[in-house]
Design a protein around this motif. Structure first.
Motif, PDB file in Angstrom:
ATOM      1  N   GLN A   1      -1.107  -4.895  -8.492  1.00 60.58           N
ATOM      2  CA  GLN A   1      -1.868  -5.312  -9.661  1.00 60.58           C
ATOM      3  C   GLN A   1      -3.178  -4.525  -9.769  1.00 60.58           C
ATOM      4  N   GLU A   2      -3.915  -4.425  -8.673  1.00 61.82           N
ATOM      5  CA  GLU A   2      -5.205  -3.713  -8.700  1.00 61.82           C
ATOM      6  C   GLU A   2      -5.025  -2.238  -9.030  1.00 61.82           C
TER       7      GLU A   2
ATOM      8  N   LYS B   1      -0.831  -8.023  -4.807  1.00 63.62           N
ATOM      9  CA  LYS B   1      -2.251  -7.832  -5.143  1.00 63.62           C
ATOM     10  C   LYS B   1      -2.547  -6.345  -5.318  1.00 63.62           C
ATOM     11  N   LEU B   2      -2.027  -5.542  -4.390  1.00 64.11           N
ATOM     12  CA  LEU B   2      -2.257  -4.101  -4.451  1.00 64.11           C
ATOM     13  C   LEU B   2      -1.650  -3.506  -5.721  1.00 64.11           C
TER      14      LEU B   2
END
Lengths: 138, 425
Positions: A52-53, A49-50
């Protein structure tokens, strides 16, 4: 557009020895890169997630106590999230017999104890440039 | 307004916009990268999303290093998640002035809350000057707004100029002060009180915290109220979760009182370029100091002005080079004209200069002022002073924008004023 590589330096698994990852993060900064740094003990889903963000070019995983064994699962999770092109390197204590498995799983390179910080920075810069040009074709 | 995306596949561009509007994590992240790095399509992308802006409540969080901003934001994000809100965070960390690199560590305190599905955290390196920071951050905030996150929280590096620049991006500016700064509170109070909509005293479990709350409330009492909003002081102990829900409620009340999307008000471009050029020309003619220093107006427009001077014997210091004060006067005059070009009266509240090269008799110095950011109350400008290709000085300044406008007689100087006078006039 000037290329300023964006790199995630993190640790997955249960090992909390983060001195190495801090030293590498600081050196990459001094080499002109933007480094997202996290504490150890990250879950694989959180790292994906990190990444990607933050839209990082390269992920550096530090592993000193067998956490490298779950790196293939990270590679899988990255592919599932559509992040197959993100470069991944592993640094730390990785037995020779495990290195092949990591490379087969898609890890770009494994840095062993004694690696030069300048070599790491040069490799990350090249890798980031390749990743960036694949993702943002001119 | 240009709304077409330049060349390329229209369908792909439309799909990209739809994905951003739907809050697709990857699409938003890549669009942010494009804005951050000034990709060719970034401006068109932001223009296409203009109609989607203003729904998010944008909360700016600023304060000195070590004040506890990241810890407080982690707690705020947790509280938003509990309330079922989709929240985005832009965390700005300083770039190294030496290498240009950065370690973005704001996520360190957010790892637990950042893993939640409805949370989007993006770390941004300040990349040197406040201007670059402000312009990229504004675009990033817009993208998060368009993607449906609400609130959008902006964390800044805790240093004077950037604090003010970032305050121009937010609907609600929260200034975090750690307890026990003592005289430091006194030192920073002027800046803080100008931009704060909400004051937070962090580390509320410290024995000095209540005294700091009292000091700040005392200072606020001495200050003229701005409209109906009274700046509240909130005590938080973020690691214990104390005061966090209250802060979120207070910020929401500020948004209700002062208007969500207030940040966008400053982005509106009211007058055309001719109005601004005419106004600047009129103001320049009325400026006695400009005449006294023989500064020539070369060009002007909305938010910009270019002045020139030729270094003469009367400008020299004891070293035989142009006095820094003369260069400052040139840059400051361009700053003043650019900031007053829109109509409302703007008064300088802060300026700084760096000198890079000496200027000698006969040199022609040109100062170009450009607007970096502007909202209803504050605007920041960057002025480069050059001699040919050589940069002589860099100047930065902030103005406070008054409610009153320049007298109509001055602003409405007719057609003749539409042409900026050349060096000879």
């Amino acid at each position: 557009m000037s290329l300023r590589p964006k790199v995630l330096v993190t640790k997955i698994g249960l090992d909390g020895h983060d001195r190495g990852s801090r030293i590498v993060a600081a050196h990459l900064r001094d080499a002109g890169m933007e480094v997202v740094y996290t504490p150890p003990w990250q879950e694989i889903a959180a790292v994906v997630k990190l990444a990607q963000e933050e839209d990082v070019d390269v992920i550096g995983i530090s592993s000193l106590a067998t956490d490298h064994l779950i790196v293939p699962r990270l590679m899988h999770a990255l592919r599932d999230a559509g992040l197959a092109e993100v470069g991944v390197i592993v640094g730390g204590i990785v037995p020779d017999e495990d290195e092949r498995a990591l490379l087969d799983a898609g890890v770009a390179r494994v840095f062993h104890p004694g690696s030069s910080l300048d070599d790491i920075a040069a490799f990350v810069r090249d890798l980031a440039a390749r990743v960036r040009s694949a993702r943002f074709p001119a | 307004m240009k709304r077409d995306l330049p060349r390329g596949d229209d369908a792909a561009a439309a799909a990209r916009l739809a994905a951003i509007r739907a809050g697709d994590r990857g699409a938003v992240a890549r669009a942010i990268t494009a804005v951050e790095n000034g990709h060719a399509d970034a401006a068109a992308l932001l223009a296409a999303l203009e109609g989607d802006l203003g729904r998010a409540h944008v909360v700016g969080i600023t304060g000195p290093p070590g004040a506890g901003k990241s810890t407080l934001i982690a707690a705020l994000v947790g509280e938003c998640t509990r309330r079922g809100r989709r929240v985005a965070v832009v965390a700005v960390d300083p770039s190294s002035p030496l290498s240009g690199g950065a370690v973005l560590g704001d996520r360190i305190r957010m790892s637990e809350v950042a893993a939640a599905e409805g949370v989007f955290v993006r770390s941004v390196a300040s990349r040197g000057h406040a201007g670059g920071l402000a312009s990229a951050t504004r675009g990033i905030v817009d993208l998060m707004d368009a993607a449906g996150f609400d609130p959008v929280i902006v964390e800044t590096v805790g240093a004077g100029q950037s604090e003010v620049a970032i305050a121009a991006l937010a609907d609600t500016s929260v200034v975090v002060t750690p307890p026990g700064l003592g005289d430091d509170v006194q030192a920073i109070k002027a800046g803080i009180l100008e931009i704060a909509d909400v004051l937070v005293v962090s580390k509320g479990d410290s024995p000095l915290a209540s005294a700091t709350v009292r000091d700040l409330k005392d200072m606020l009492r001495l200050r003229a109220r701005r409209g109906a909003w009274t700046v509240p002081v909130v005590l938080t102990a973020a690691t214990r979760g104390e005061g966090v829900a209250e802060l979120l409620d207070v910020a929401a009340r500020h948004a209700e009182a002062c208007g969500r999307g207030r940040r966008l008000a400053g982005a509106v471009q009211p007058p055309g370029p001719h109005d601004a050029a005419a106004r600047v020309a009129t103001l320049a003619r009325q400026d006695a100091f400009l005449r006294h220093c023989a500064l020539e107006l070369l060009d002007a427009g909305p938010g910009r002005a270019t002045l020139a001077m030729t270094v003469g014997a009367e400008h020299l210091n004891f070293n035989g080079t142009c006095h820094g004060g003369a260069i400052f006067a040139l840059a400051d005059s361009a700053f003043g004209l650019a900031s007053n070009s829109h109509g409302p009266v703007a008064a300088g509240i802060e300026a700084h200069v760096s000198y890079h090269a000496a200027a000698r008799p006969g040199d022609r110095l040109v100062a170009r002022a450009e607007e970096v950011s502007r909202n209803a109350r504050l605007a920041t400008y960057r002025i480069d002073v050059t001699r040919g290709d050589v940069r002589v000085a860099s100047f930065g300044g902030t103005v406070y924008i008054a409610a009153r406008r320049h007298a109509p007689r001055e602003a409405a100087t007719p057609a003749a004023g539409a042409r900026v006078p050349g060096p000879s006039s």
